[in-house]
Scaffold this active site. Sequence first.
Site, PDB file in Angstrom:
ATOM      1  N   GLY A  20       0.798  -1.088   0.104  1.00 49.92           N
ATOM      2  CA  GLY A  20      -0.081  -0.016   0.151  1.00 49.92           C
ATOM      3  C   GLY A  20       0.622   1.386  -0.171  1.00 49.92           C
ATOM      4  O   GLY A  20       0.318   2.225   0.622  1.00 49.92           O
ATOM      5  N   GLU A  25       5.998   7.364  -8.856  1.00 50.41           N
ATOM      6  CA  GLU A  25       4.619   7.055  -8.794  1.00 50.41           C
ATOM      7  C   GLU A  25       3.849   7.939  -7.657  1.00 50.41           C
ATOM      8  O   GLU A  25       2.768   8.294  -7.701  1.00 50.41           O
ATOM      9  CB  GLU A  25       4.633   5.681  -8.468  1.00 50.41           C
ATOM     10  CG  GLU A  25       5.088   4.664  -9.706  1.00 50.41           C
ATOM     11  CD  GLU A  25       4.766   3.106  -9.225  1.00 50.41           C
ATOM     12  OE1 GLU A  25       3.849   2.808  -8.338  1.00 50.41           O
ATOM     13  OE2 GLU A  25       5.691   2.353  -9.715  1.00 50.41           O
ATOM     14  N   HIS A  74       0.881   2.234 -13.010  1.00 46.43           N
ATOM     15  CA  HIS A  74       1.634   1.249 -13.916  1.00 46.43           C
ATOM     16  C   HIS A  74       3.098   1.497 -13.806  1.00 46.43           C
ATOM     17  O   HIS A  74       3.537   2.748 -14.294  1.00 46.43           O
ATOM     18  CB  HIS A  74       1.132   0.934 -15.236  1.00 46.43           C
ATOM     19  CG  HIS A  74       1.834  -0.592 -15.695  1.00 46.43           C
ATOM     20  ND1 HIS A  74       1.413  -1.665 -15.235  1.00 46.43           N
ATOM     21  CD2 HIS A  74       2.712  -0.489 -16.573  1.00 46.43           C
ATOM     22  CE1 HIS A  74       2.213  -2.566 -15.878  1.00 46.43           C
ATOM     23  NE2 HIS A  74       2.906  -1.649 -16.575  1.00 46.43           N
ATOM     24  N   ASN A  76       1.627   3.164  -2.469  1.00 43.53           N
ATOM     25  CA  ASN A  76       0.915   4.233  -3.542  1.00 43.53           C
ATOM     26  C   ASN A  76      -0.407   4.765  -2.723  1.00 43.53           C
ATOM     27  O   ASN A  76      -0.758   6.026  -2.687  1.00 43.53           O
ATOM     28  CB  ASN A  76       0.602   3.714  -4.821  1.00 43.53           C
ATOM     29  CG  ASN A  76       1.538   4.008  -5.711  1.00 43.53           C
ATOM     30  OD1 ASN A  76       1.960   5.147  -5.919  1.00 43.53           O
ATOM     31  ND2 ASN A  76       1.989   2.986  -6.357  1.00 43.53           N
ATOM     32  N   ASN A 121      -5.657   3.593 -12.360  1.00 47.57           N
ATOM     33  CA  ASN A 121      -4.507   2.684 -12.072  1.00 47.57           C
ATOM     34  C   ASN A 121      -3.128   3.295 -12.394  1.00 47.57           C
ATOM     35  O   ASN A 121      -3.183   4.159 -13.084  1.00 47.57           O
ATOM     36  CB  ASN A 121      -4.550   1.571 -12.907  1.00 47.57           C
ATOM     37  CG  ASN A 121      -3.530   0.525 -12.478  1.00 47.57           C
ATOM     38  OD1 ASN A 121      -3.539   0.161 -11.360  1.00 47.57           O
ATOM     39  ND2 ASN A 121      -3.132  -0.124 -13.445  1.00 47.57           N
ATOM     40  N   MET A 165      -3.820  -6.665  -7.034  1.00 52.58           N
ATOM     41  CA  MET A 165      -3.671  -7.544  -7.731  1.00 52.58           C
ATOM     42  C   MET A 165      -4.647  -8.572  -8.608  1.00 52.58           C
ATOM     43  O   MET A 165      -4.394  -9.659  -8.856  1.00 52.58           O
ATOM     44  CB  MET A 165      -2.355  -8.767  -7.066  1.00 52.58           C
ATOM     45  CG  MET A 165      -1.468  -7.725  -6.518  1.00 52.58           C
ATOM     46  SD  MET A 165      -0.363  -6.778  -7.961  1.00 52.58           S
ATOM     47  CE  MET A 165       0.412  -8.297  -8.709  1.00 52.58           C
ATOM     48  N   ARG A 166      -5.848  -7.975  -8.860  1.00 51.00           N
ATOM     49  CA  ARG A 166      -6.961  -8.746  -9.397  1.00 51.00           C
ATOM     50  C   ARG A 166      -7.538  -7.857 -10.582  1.00 51.00           C
ATOM     51  O   ARG A 166      -7.368  -6.725 -10.690  1.00 51.00           O
ATOM     52  CB  ARG A 166      -7.888  -8.962  -8.399  1.00 51.00           C
ATOM     53  CG  ARG A 166      -7.649  -9.965  -7.315  1.00 51.00           C
ATOM     54  CD  ARG A 166      -9.235  -9.979  -6.434  1.00 51.00           C
ATOM     55  NE  ARG A 166     -10.141 -10.724  -7.341  1.00 51.00           N
ATOM     56  CZ  ARG A 166     -10.564 -12.028  -7.124  1.00 51.00           C
ATOM     57  NH1 ARG A 166      -9.994 -12.705  -6.111  1.00 51.00           N
ATOM     58  NH2 ARG A 166     -11.432 -12.409  -7.936  1.00 51.00           N
ATOM     59  N   ASP A 209      -3.977  -3.012 -18.554  1.00 51.15           N
ATOM     60  CA  ASP A 209      -3.067  -1.778 -18.816  1.00 51.15           C
ATOM     61  C   ASP A 209      -3.304  -0.950 -19.861  1.00 51.15           C
ATOM     62  O   ASP A 209      -2.337  -0.359 -20.496  1.00 51.15           O
ATOM     63  CB  ASP A 209      -1.788  -2.162 -18.616  1.00 51.15           C
ATOM     64  CG  ASP A 209      -1.715  -2.862 -17.188  1.00 51.15           C
ATOM     65  OD1 ASP A 209      -2.215  -2.288 -16.128  1.00 51.15           O
ATOM     66  OD2 ASP A 209      -0.618  -3.510 -17.080  1.00 51.15           O
TER      67      ASP A 209
END
Length: 203
Positions: free
Chosen positions: A12, A176, A111, A14, A109, A92-93, A147
């Site tokens: 966690g 990020e 990346h 980010n 999101n 991660m889903r 993505d």
Amino acid sequence: MINLGILISGRGSNMESILNFLKSEVTSVCPKVVISSKSEAEGVKKASALGIPTMIVSMELKGWDYDKELVSILQKYDVNPENGLVCLAGYMRLLSPEFVVKYKMRIMNIHPSLLPSFPGLNSQKKAYDYGVKVTGCTVHFVDEGLDSGPIIAQKQVPVLDSDTYETLSERILQQEHILYPYCIKLFSEDKLVVKGRRVIVTL
């Protein structure tokens, strides 16, 4: 006011940078809930320490059957398609198409590569192993692909001759933590206009 829901699966970092940014800046974003797909995720403790409600959805369901549970929790905390933003922060889903359509252009999101290069998992290592001279991170809206949604912003990170995979990954992560809160702020100020695949920032 934009009501924020954050989805996590791990440490966690980010998520933490977003929540700390929202505590220190005057914005129209209100963090409502952090949802983890793993009960042991370190990010759950971090969110609780910052005073944000946390929920765990770790059941062995797939696709829309799983995501209906997410929607139920998000709506319980008033993170709706009309007033909400859902941010994936190390989640991660894969989201189901039904979820993506329900929250269309209200899911972000981050990346760790300059998309469309190196989508999917282990992007930093893929970039490092490929020998690129520049990589970075991308914040994008989520669509039904992997993505592949419209890109909001990117930050370049040069690959140094002295870099290892670990040092490169750490420098990407630092960027990020800057880029993601910035994009959330732009969204909350209604400064993102989507035209096809292009996201135009109206400053």
